[in-house]
Design a protein around this motif. Structure first.
Motif, short mmCIF file in Angstrom:
data_model
loop_
_atom_site.label_atom_id
_atom_site.label_comp_id
_atom_site.label_asym_id
_atom_site.label_seq_id
_atom_site.Cartn_x
_atom_site.Cartn_y
_atom_site.Cartn_z
N SER A 124 0.80 -1.22 0.00
CA SER A 124 0.00 0.00 0.00
C SER A 124 0.83 1.26 0.00
O SER A 124 0.33 2.34 0.21
CB SER A 124 -0.94 0.00 1.22
OG SER A 124 -0.16 -0.09 2.38
N ALA A 125 2.11 1.14 -0.22
CA ALA A 125 2.96 2.33 -0.26
C ALA A 125 3.81 2.30 -1.52
O ALA A 125 4.25 1.23 -1.95
CB ALA A 125 3.83 2.40 0.99
N LYS A 150 7.94 12.60 -10.70
CA LYS A 150 7.10 13.31 -9.77
C LYS A 150 7.85 14.38 -8.99
O LYS A 150 7.31 15.45 -8.71
CB LYS A 150 6.51 12.29 -8.81
CG LYS A 150 5.61 12.89 -7.80
CD LYS A 150 4.86 11.82 -7.06
CE LYS A 150 4.26 12.45 -5.83
NZ LYS A 150 3.62 11.47 -4.99
N LEU A 191 8.14 16.39 3.43
CA LEU A 191 7.13 15.35 3.33
C LEU A 191 7.40 14.26 4.36
O LEU A 191 6.51 13.80 5.07
CB LEU A 191 7.10 14.75 1.92
CG LEU A 191 6.07 13.62 1.78
CD1 LEU A 191 5.19 13.81 0.56
CD2 LEU A 191 6.71 12.25 1.77
N THR A 227 3.46 7.02 8.08
CA THR A 227 2.06 7.45 8.11
C THR A 227 1.35 7.08 9.40
O THR A 227 0.35 7.67 9.75
CB THR A 227 1.25 6.88 6.93
OG1 THR A 227 1.30 5.47 7.00
CG2 THR A 227 1.79 7.35 5.60
N PRO A 279 -2.78 10.30 2.95
CA PRO A 279 -3.80 9.37 2.50
C PRO A 279 -3.31 8.57 1.30
O PRO A 279 -2.53 9.07 0.50
CB PRO A 279 -4.94 10.29 2.08
CG PRO A 279 -4.29 11.57 1.71
CD PRO A 279 -3.02 11.66 2.52
N THR A 285 -4.36 7.67 -1.99
CA THR A 285 -5.39 8.32 -2.77
C THR A 285 -6.19 7.31 -3.60
O THR A 285 -5.64 6.38 -4.16
CB THR A 285 -4.74 9.35 -3.70
OG1 THR A 285 -3.73 10.01 -2.97
CG2 THR A 285 -5.73 10.35 -4.20
#
Lengths: 133, 671
Positions: free
Chosen positions: A55-56, A67, A79, A86, B526, B528
């Motif tokens: 999920s990362a 990016k 960041l 997180t 989050p 996204t």
């Protein structure tokens, strides 16, 4: 004392002059230090080798570089400082974050240099992220 | 084991009150899942539909200072035996005994593993195993972050000196690899004890983009509970001369790793069998390095717990390229199908299927059909022409991706959703991942994706009625392969999450610091959504609970797990749209008692957008799924709840936590 301050100032001027991640803005030793805290605090989501996980996202590669191109090491630093990890954002010290930025730069094949990446906001903001040569 | 030899054992065990398939016995909770069969069922009934509204938090146990940083995602379920709770706590996995009535800490065991435990393969953990000889000798088994098996005296918390080396066994030994790097293998789920054998599974590093096709194999091992002697090893990767060896082509059995069992294990103490949910081999989305069906990857394997001999197995995914590990514990339950009593095992999966077997023989209770599936066109990949589909029960979540599955709140949103979906290759279940940007498609859109459907929380099964309650999320994800950079990986191809932002695609919006971004300081980034304007792409419900009657194979009911998360409800495009039945993209963590089904808003730190969970803990009517009572906890539930009775009072204990809220246990009881 005065002399020491002067030296510090000139060192800082030097680092402000190094304006691209291509210019060796972190040291090997720093990245090695960062790798330890990466293993403890980041690997569980981003993978042992920054390759990304369930999920990362990965923290290297063309997508990552596209990016981040046009932004600065300070953006990347902020960041991490403010949103990572997180599940416990805001828990890393500035020094730890600088070490982690070094890990990310190393993984993106940007060269190491003689000195550690400074964790001061101005110094970081002066380092531009550019695509790998 | 022949029928004759198993008979005496059966008689002895029939005399005991604690039968594996009957739920947690005697008001205790001696196994991770209540009983060895991981039913998560207790026959306690003090808390019922009439009084559940009076439930209060009666104590809290805080884990904040266990480990070098607080744990926020505590997937633990404590054990309860003899009035004590036993659980792992904190990021260092310390072992705690606490008074089950008051939460008072009784002892703490902390293992300093040095470098070995610093960067474990798995940080999360789900708890412990318990053993007793029934005559006062009680022991607790821990699998440490550094993959050591530790046996403790349950009364004192001290290691048992006669077990292994002063109470410890190095689990990295005996894995057929000369060196096993610290942190390359570990465990997230506890061991299970069947009679006098401790059975240990394995969890390895995630394999989205593994550095090598070579890895450590996650063999399953049995150890003598008293001495720690390793009594057997089951090769989840079939070795020369073993059944299934030919399913590892090109000598890939030699170097391929993973294929562990990281979900909780289940067992039938009466039969002496252990049920192992095996995960996939190395490389989550590319199997070119290990052609063949790859036995016993993605299989449910039944072993004789004493000898480790395979009794039966069933492979649920052949040659997995979707990361569809068997992620949930098998649930053991006795059912009656067409008048015939069957000792069954039900296995729910990430792809939202339920496979039901006779757990003695491995025979499917309802036929399982091998059906043709789409094939991979990735160079070097060879997918299986067919995959198994149960004829019953029906899938418990959406499977396969089509335009019909997309959100349809307004014509505009629908049109946007279609545009987004059309960037991806869509298709039925088992559509393989593509190489990024093939035929104008950036990735394969998988539904369920590898983090959808059911997962380690699995379900709970009512041991008396044979009804299975399963929690699932409707989670899609684009998946594409890219050629591996040979400097980083010898895999050929590695997986990625969907590719770079492209025209028309919503960019991932990561909050970026700057002095104006103070509002992000204490909020998680989050993950996204890829749908229109940051909304989900697939129509709700986004999370649900399904009740399946295992006696008939029919679904009884399906309910969403609450209303939509706030970030969706408050979205400007959602104004005036009823989202009360939309559910949340997090799995409810379920537990069932004689009277009620309990489920909390689940764990969403990993797979769902932050804030998508919630803090609600609910009691449901088992027959209808209707919410009888709901209450707010201080944070979302992160572990499966458990229940027990002590001094005449029924407690429900559950682990909670969230980003910024360090993990704790809360105990609920009637005043």
């Amino acid at each position: 004392m005065v002399r020491a301050q002067f030296l510090l100032l000139s060192a800082c001027l030097l680092c402000l002059a190094a304006t691209s991640v291509r210019d060796g803005v972190y040291s090997k030793a720093q990245a090695a230090r960062g790798k330890v805290s990466y293993g403890q605090d980041c690997a569980k989501c981003h993978g042992a080798n920054l390759e990304g996980g369930e999920s990362a996202p990965p923290l290297f590669g063309p997508e990552f570089q596209t990016k981040w191109t046009g932004r600065t090491a300070g953006d990347l630093f902020n960041l991490i400082l403010k949103t990572m990890p997180t599940d416990d954002p805001g828990s890393l010290s500035r020094r730890q974050c600088a070490d982690l930025v070094a890990v990310v730069l190393e993984s993106n094949d940007y060269p190491a240099g003689p000195k550690d990446l400074d964790s001061g906001a101005d110094a970081l903001a002066a380092i531009h992220i550019e695509p790998k040569k | 084991m022949s029928r004759n030899s198993s008979l005496p054992v059966l008689l002895i065990f029939a005399a005991l009150p604690a039968l594996a398939q009957h739920g947690a016995a005697n008001g205790e909770w001696r196994f991770y899942g209540g009983d060895a069969g991981t039913t998560k069922y207790s026959a306690l009934d003090q808390i019922d539909a009439s009084n559940v509204k009076d439930l209060k938090i009666v104590w809290q146990w805080k884990s904040q200072n266990f480990g070098r940083r607080p744990d926020f995602n505590w997937e633990v379920t404590p054990l309860m035996a003899g009035g004590n709770l036993y659980f792992t706590a904190g990021t260092r996995r310390d072992v705690i005994a606490a008074d089950a009535a008051t939460g008072e800490t009784l002892w703490v065991y902390r293992l300093d593993e040095g470098a070995r435990g610093v960067s474990p393969a798995r940080v999360v953990n789900r708890g412990l195993a318990y053993w007793t000889d029934g005559k006062g000798d009680e022991r607790i088994l821990l699998i440490s972050p550094g993959y050591q098996l530790v046996e403790l005296n349950a009364k004192t918390g001290l290691p048992i000196p006669t077990f292994g080396k002063n109470g410890l066994i190095d689990l990295t030994e005996g894995l057929d690899r000369p060196n096993v790097k610290p942190g390359s293998i570990g465990a997230s789920s506890p061991a299970i004890v069947v009679r006098d054998t401790v059975i240990v599974g394995a969890a390895l590093l995630a394999g989205t983009a593994p550095p090598s096709k070579e890895n450590v194999p996650g063999y399953i091992r049995g150890f003598d509970v008293k001495t720690g002697k390793r009594t057997w090893t089951f090769h989840t990767i079939a070795q020369p001369g073993e059944f299934g060896h030919e399913t590892w082509e090109n000598g890939s059995w030699k170097y391929t790793g993973n294929t562990g069992a990281w979900a909780p294990l289940s067992a039938d103490e009466e039969l002496g069998y252990v049920y192992i949910p095996v995960e996939m081999p190395t490389g989550d989305f590319y199997g070119g390095s290990h052609p063949g069906d790859n036995l016993f990857s993605d299989s449910l394997v039944c072993l004789d717990a004493k000898t480790g001999k395979r009794v039966w197995h069933f492979q649920l995914v052949h040659h997995d390229v979707w990361d569809w590990d068997i992620a949930a514990p098998p649930a053991l339950v006795d059912i009656t199908v067409d008048g015939k009593k069957i000792k069954a095992v039900a296995q729910v999966t990430k792809q939202a299927l339920t496979f039901v077997f006779d757990r003695v023989t491995g025979k499917p209770v309802w036929p399982i059909e091998e059906k043709p599936v789409p094939q991979s066109d990735v160079p070097g990949e060879k997918t299986s022409p067919t995959q198994p589909f149960p004829t019953k029960p029906a899938p418990f979540d959406r499977i396969g991706t089509s335009i019909d599955d997309l959100i349809n709140f307004t014509p505009e949103l629908r049109a946007e959703a279609v545009k987004i979906a059309n960037q991806f290759k869509l298709g039925p279940l088992y559509t393989p991942p593509i190489v990024r940007d093939t035929n104008g498609k950036s990735a394969t859109l998988l539904l369920p994706a590898h983090v959808g459907g059911a997962n380690w929380p699995g379900g709970a099964v009512d041991a008396e009625t044979g009804v299975l309650y399963v929690a699932s999320v409707t989670q899609q994800d684009p998946l594409a392969l890219t050629v591996a950079d040979p400097k980083r990986s010898d895999m050929g191809y590695v997986g990625g999450m969907g590719g770079p932002p492209r025209p028309g695609a919503p960019a991932r919006v990561t909050p970026v610091g700057g002095d104006d971004s103070e509002q992000f300081a204490m909020r998680p980034a989050p993950k996204t959504n890829i749908g229109p304007q940051g909304l989900p792409l697939i129509a709700p419900p986004w999370g649900r609970i399904t009740a399946i009657d295992l006696n008939t194979g029919d679904h009884l009911w399906m309910v969403p797990n609450g209303d939509a998360p706030d970030y969706v409800k408050n979205h400007p495009a959602m104004k005036g749209i009823d989202l009360s039945k939309a559910g949340r993209p997090s799995r409810s963590l379920l537990m069932v008692t004689k009277t009620l089904l309990f489920g909390g808003d689940g764990n969403n730190l990993w797979a769902s957008p932050a804030g998508a969970g919630g803090n609600t803990f609910r009691a449901y009517d088992k027959k209808t799924g209707k919410v009888i009572h709901e209450m707010q906890l201080p944070a979302m539930t992160t572990g499966v709840p458990m229940t027990y009775m002590v001094k005449g009072r029924q407690f429900i204990v559950v682990a909670i936590g969230a980003a910024g809220v360090p993990a704790e246990l809360v105990a609920l009881a009637l005043p």
